[in-house]
Scaffold this active site. Structure first.
Site, PDB file in Angstrom:
ATOM      1  N   ASN A  45      39.009 -20.587   3.946  1.00 40.02           N
ATOM      2  CA  ASN A  45      40.001 -19.675   3.367  1.00 40.02           C
ATOM      3  C   ASN A  45      39.257 -18.793   2.369  1.00 40.02           C
ATOM      4  O   ASN A  45      38.919 -19.246   1.278  1.00 40.02           O
ATOM      5  CB  ASN A  45      41.094 -20.494   2.663  1.00 40.02           C
ATOM      6  N   LYS A 104      40.336 -16.317   0.754  1.00 41.89           N
ATOM      7  CA  LYS A 104      41.191 -15.736  -0.306  1.00 41.89           C
ATOM      8  C   LYS A 104      40.863 -14.239  -0.437  1.00 41.89           C
ATOM      9  O   LYS A 104      40.569 -13.603   0.568  1.00 41.89           O
ATOM     10  CB  LYS A 104      40.999 -16.504  -1.613  1.00 41.89           C
ATOM     11  N   HIS A 114      50.405 -21.411   0.936  1.00 40.77           N
ATOM     12  CA  HIS A 114      49.322 -21.790   0.016  1.00 40.77           C
ATOM     13  C   HIS A 114      49.872 -21.788  -1.416  1.00 40.77           C
ATOM     14  O   HIS A 114      50.701 -20.948  -1.771  1.00 40.77           O
ATOM     15  CB  HIS A 114      48.157 -20.796   0.148  1.00 40.77           C
ATOM     16  N   GLU A 144      48.698 -20.742  -4.087  1.00 33.53           N
ATOM     17  CA  GLU A 144      48.543 -19.465  -4.806  1.00 33.53           C
ATOM     18  C   GLU A 144      49.651 -18.486  -4.411  1.00 33.53           C
ATOM     19  O   GLU A 144      50.144 -17.726  -5.242  1.00 33.53           O
ATOM     20  CB  GLU A 144      47.147 -18.876  -4.533  1.00 33.53           C
ATOM     21  N   GLU A 166      46.953 -29.921  -0.082  1.00 34.58           N
ATOM     22  CA  GLU A 166      46.111 -29.328  -1.110  1.00 34.58           C
ATOM     23  C   GLU A 166      46.726 -29.609  -2.480  1.00 34.58           C
ATOM     24  O   GLU A 166      47.602 -28.851  -2.930  1.00 34.58           O
ATOM     25  CB  GLU A 166      46.009 -27.812  -0.907  1.00 34.58           C
ATOM     26  N   GLY A 191      40.080 -25.022  -6.516  1.00 28.48           N
ATOM     27  CA  GLY A 191      39.219 -24.129  -7.294  1.00 28.48           C
ATOM     28  C   GLY A 191      38.823 -24.703  -8.647  1.00 28.48           C
ATOM     29  O   GLY A 191      38.310 -23.980  -9.510  1.00 28.48           O
ATOM     30  N   SER A 247      38.648 -28.121  -3.629  1.00 32.20           N
ATOM     31  CA  SER A 247      37.257 -28.389  -4.029  1.00 32.20           C
ATOM     32  C   SER A 247      36.494 -29.236  -3.015  1.00 32.20           C
ATOM     33  O   SER A 247      35.621 -30.017  -3.391  1.00 32.20           O
ATOM     34  CB  SER A 247      37.213 -29.019  -5.431  1.00 32.20           C
TER      35      SER A 247
HETATM   36  P1  PGA Z   1      38.856 -24.507  -3.040  1.00 26.77           P
HETATM   37  O1  PGA Z   1      40.151 -23.845  -2.384  1.00 26.77           O
HETATM   38  O2  PGA Z   1      38.097 -25.165  -1.924  1.00 26.77           O
HETATM   39  O3  PGA Z   1      38.106 -23.369  -3.656  1.00 26.77           O
HETATM   40  O4  PGA Z   1      39.334 -25.505  -4.049  1.00 26.77           O
HETATM   41  C1  PGA Z   1      40.838 -24.482  -1.347  1.00 26.77           C
HETATM   42  C2  PGA Z   1      42.041 -23.664  -0.958  1.00 26.77           C
HETATM   43  O5  PGA Z   1      42.682 -23.096  -1.845  1.00 26.77           O
HETATM   44  O6  PGA Z   1      42.409 -23.563   0.232  1.00 26.77           O
END
Ligand code: PGA
Length: 252
Positions: A9, A11, A96, A98, A168, A174, A214
């Site tokens: 992903n 983003k 997601h 976000e 998640e 992140g 992460s």
């Molecule tokens: P990350 O993001 O691996 O940077 O923690 C995962 C995601 O948001 O899909």
């Protein structure tokens, strides 16, 4: 045998040159025509065409990060599921955290988006997960079960077979703070049990449930070795060609 998926992903990151660098690295590090699992990238929609061209003669698939749940119309700035179908995109991330927290995506929208994607032959990667507060107050399982029930409401049994779930935990995204493999696997078992209630045991047993938050080159093998973790949804580490290729190799 359950399908394993490793999905990047991106983003709101990446560039034309990163697409080139990523695909060149993967070509040199792994057999891109005989991948050990399903591998896909969800770049910003603007890069889908370039990504599709770069992976054309490989088994790597391409997805997007969002759609609007109408086929067309006066929705400035949005893209639709029929457009993704025309592009021959395979996946689209839905729900997601976000998008839920910054753009007001509700469980109902997650359900509508999943339905229109499935009608157009695109597999939704439906994200669920609790916040730190919800985990600390012991609500994490009920929050995730509720998100699942609402996301999958009214989908047919055939449609359910094309869905992918990504667990998640919001506190792990992140932050460099991965859920332990036991914590993740435990929640994946809860999710699979709920999927059984929704879709029956055969579909639930085959349902791919990805972990995200992460995930990186160091912890991928351990996460993937868990009984109920069927793949990874990778943010930050999917922007680093060498790390992402290590993660794919962790499957093989
Ligand atoms: P990350 O993001 O691996 O940077 O923690 C995962 C995601 O948001 O899909």
């Amino acid at each position: 045998m359950r399908e394993t998926l490793i999905v990047g992903n991106w983003k709101m990151n990446g560039s034309i040159s990163l697409i080139k660098e990523m695909v060149e690295t993967l070509r040199s590090e792994i057999d891109v025509n005989n991948l050990p699992c399903t591998v896909a990238f969800c770049p910003p929609a603007l890069y889908v065409d370039s990504f599709l061209a770069a992976v054309k003669d490989t088994g790597i698939k391409v997805g997007t990060q969002n759609i609007y749940p109408k086929p067309s119309g006066a929705f400035t700035g949005e893209i639709s599921a029929p457009m993704l179908k025309e592009w021959q995109v395979d996946f689209c991330i839905v729900g997601h955290s976000e998008r839920r927290s910054y753009f007001g995506e509700t469980d109902e929208m997650v359900n509508q988006k999943s339905a229109i994607l499935l009608e157009n032959g695109i597999r939704p990667i439906i994200c669920v997960g609790e916040t730190l507060d919800q985990r600390e107050s012991g609500e994490h399982e009920s929050v995730v079960i509720d998100q699942l029930n609402k996301a999958l409401a009214n989908l047919s049994s055939d449609q359910l077979k094309s869905c992918v779930i990504a667990y998640e935990p919001v506190w792990a995204i992140g932050t460099g703070k991965t859920a332990t493999s036991e914590q993740a696997n435990q929640m994946h078992k809860v999710i699979r049990k709920q999927l059984e209630a929704i879709s029956g045991s055969e579909t639930a047993e085959a349902f791919p449930i990805l972990y995200g938050g992460s995930a990186n080159a160091k912890n991928a093998a351990e996460l993937l070795a868990q009984s109920d973790i069927d793949g990874l949804l990778v943010g930050g580490a999917s922007l680093k060609p060498a790390d992402f290729s290590t993660m794919i190799k962790a499957k093989s």
